[in-house]
Design a protein around this motif. Structure first.
Motif: not given
Length: 467
Positions: A219, A223, A225, A227, A232, A263-264, A266-267, A269, A295, A467
């Motif tokens: 994290n 920075d 994620s 898509n 995972t 946070t992890y 979500r990134r 995802k 997520f 991105r």
């Protein structure tokens, strides 16, 4: 004709085995990679079918001896590496392209044998093709993104998110030799490799037994994620204790710890999440699952069980959070019906236990009167070059070969429902639900209280480029 990518999360009981294959446009297997192979509970029942399947595929890669292009070992624990010796014995003349591992070389020694020595010998040049990593190593740069991968081929590549996460007094950039010679369990787990494997227009995140310090570290510099992450792999088999950095499995989770893990998640995802675990050590924890499933894809179920109502499948987990204020749900290992995109390699149900559904979804059909897949389930993701469309298939170990044959048919279109009728009567294969399942309205909760499963995120991540 496009090439084909096939990703397997294989059933090995309490352990992990992830396997990747790339086929050219003519259907010839051109490359493969193995990420961990070990089991510590059901190895005698779940291990042999997996080993036999891998043997056949390794030989198919380069007959008659066989070949594995890359072997990645997340860390040294037995449930991630102890089936490798048996696999090598099944393919005694097979070669290996490269081997990368987390932790220190001598961590992999058991009595007088080191599995890395055997793997390295298969490369023909262990000095250059068998390697660990410096402390805190990563292929990610905050300015330029991913740099040179640790393994690559035509339209695919493995990128290192993190290796050998700093632990206590470790210094980022120090060589492997600076890592403790005698690790405790937490240190060994935190050093797990976390790899993003790109497969054409999709990817998967494979993190071994990554733990809370690993998430904190990633994290801190990652920075962005993903898509287009189709899967995972739930870290450390879905452990609640190590995922949230707790002193005990049932300890309270602080808001700060929950934020780190969410946070992890979500990134990363992951549009789907796979828990590779058996009923041991309270793995997988439903509270850990709940954090990652927030997520996942909310537009549809990627796989549904033909024996249940459309869009539903069974999930097995250790229930350790409250799902309903009105329904009594046992705090123990339970199989339940769900439309959410969480899939476990342990796939069975016991009709003597209370049957219920993962909120906010209504109950599906009554389960059959027999236990299904007592030795587990294998999950197979298939996509084609030039498209992010992916088909997920759940299949028992005795049908792996037949399933792959259907997936490789020229008329099979990745992203379409899997034609499970071609496998014969009684098998469980993928039929994605045509419509999205309903989502309950958010439920208010007191500060620090765990988010109930009913409070699902409404976002539906789309398959697109990073991105």
């Amino acid at each position: 004709m496009p090439s084909t990518y096939v990703l397997y999360s294989l059933d090995v009981g309490q352990g992990m085995a992830t396997y990747f294959e790339h086929y050219d446009s003519g259907g010839t297997l051109r490359s493969n990679a193995l990420f961990d192979l070990g089991s510590t509970k059901s190895s005698k029942t779940a291990g042999p079918p997996t080993l036999e399947f891998l043997k056949a595929q390794i030989i198919k890669r380069k007959p008659p001896e066989g070949y594995i292009d890359a072997v990645f070992l997340s860390h040294k624990d037995g449930d991630h590496i102890n089936l490798l010796g048996a696999l090598l014995a099944l393919v005694p003349d097979a070669g290996i392209g490269l081997v990368r591992y987390g932790g220190r070389y001598n961590w992999y020694k058991n009595r007088d044998k080191n599995v890395l020595t055997d793997l390295g010998a298969r490369t023909g040049d262990p000095k250059y093709r068998l390697k660990g990593f410096p402390i805190g190593h990563s292929n990610w740069d905050q300015t330029t993104g991913f740099g040179v991968p640790i393994w690559m081929g035509t339209s695919y590549g493995a990128y290192l998110l993190a290796a050998n996460t700093p632990y206590k007094d470790d210094v980022v950039g120090d060589p492997e030799s600076a890592i403790s010679n005698r690790p405790d369990g937490d240190q060994a787990n935190s050093k797990s490799l976390v790899i993003a494997l790109f497969m054409g227009d999709t990817l998967t995140v494979i993190g071994g037994d990554a733990t809370f310090p690993t998430f904190q570290y990633i994290n801190g510099f990652f920075d962005a994620s993903f898509n287009n992450n189709v899967m995972t792999l739930l870290p450390h088999h879905g452990s609640r204790k190590t995922t949230f950095g707790l002193s005990a499995t049932n300890a309270a989770i602080s808001d700060d710890a929950r934020l780190v893990v969410s946070t992890y998640a979500r990134r990363m995802k992951g549009l789907t999440v796979v828990a590779s675990a058996d009923t041991k050590h309270a793995h997988p924890s439903l509270e850990t699952i709940d954090t990652f499933v927030a997520f996942t894809d909310k537009a549809k179920s990627w796989w549904s069980d033909p024996d249940l109502a459309a869009g539903f499948h069974f999930e097995t987990a250790y229930v350790d959070l409250t799902l309903s204020d009105t329904t009594s749900i046992p705090k123990e290992y339970t199989s339940f019906q769900t439309s959410q995109n969480i899939y476990s390699t342990l796939y069975y149900f016991n009709t003597r236990k209370v049957d219920f559904s993962y909120a906010p979804y209504a109950a599906g059909a009554k389960p059959p009167d027999m236990v299904s897949f007592t030795t587990g389930m294998n999950w197979i993701y298939t996509s084609k070059s030039g498209s992010a469309a992916t088909t997920l298939v759940g299949v028992s170990s005795n049908r792996l070969d037949d399933t792959l044959a259907v997936l490789m048919r020229p008329d099979f279109v990745a992203g379409d429902p899997f034609p499970y009728h071609l496998l014969g009567r009684g098998d469980h294969a993928a039929t994605p639900a045509p419509a999205a399942a309903p989502v309950a309205a958010p439920v208010r909760r007191a500060p620090g209280q765990a988010r109930p499963a009913a409070q699902a995120h409404r976002s539906a991540p789309r398959l697109s480029a990073l991105r």
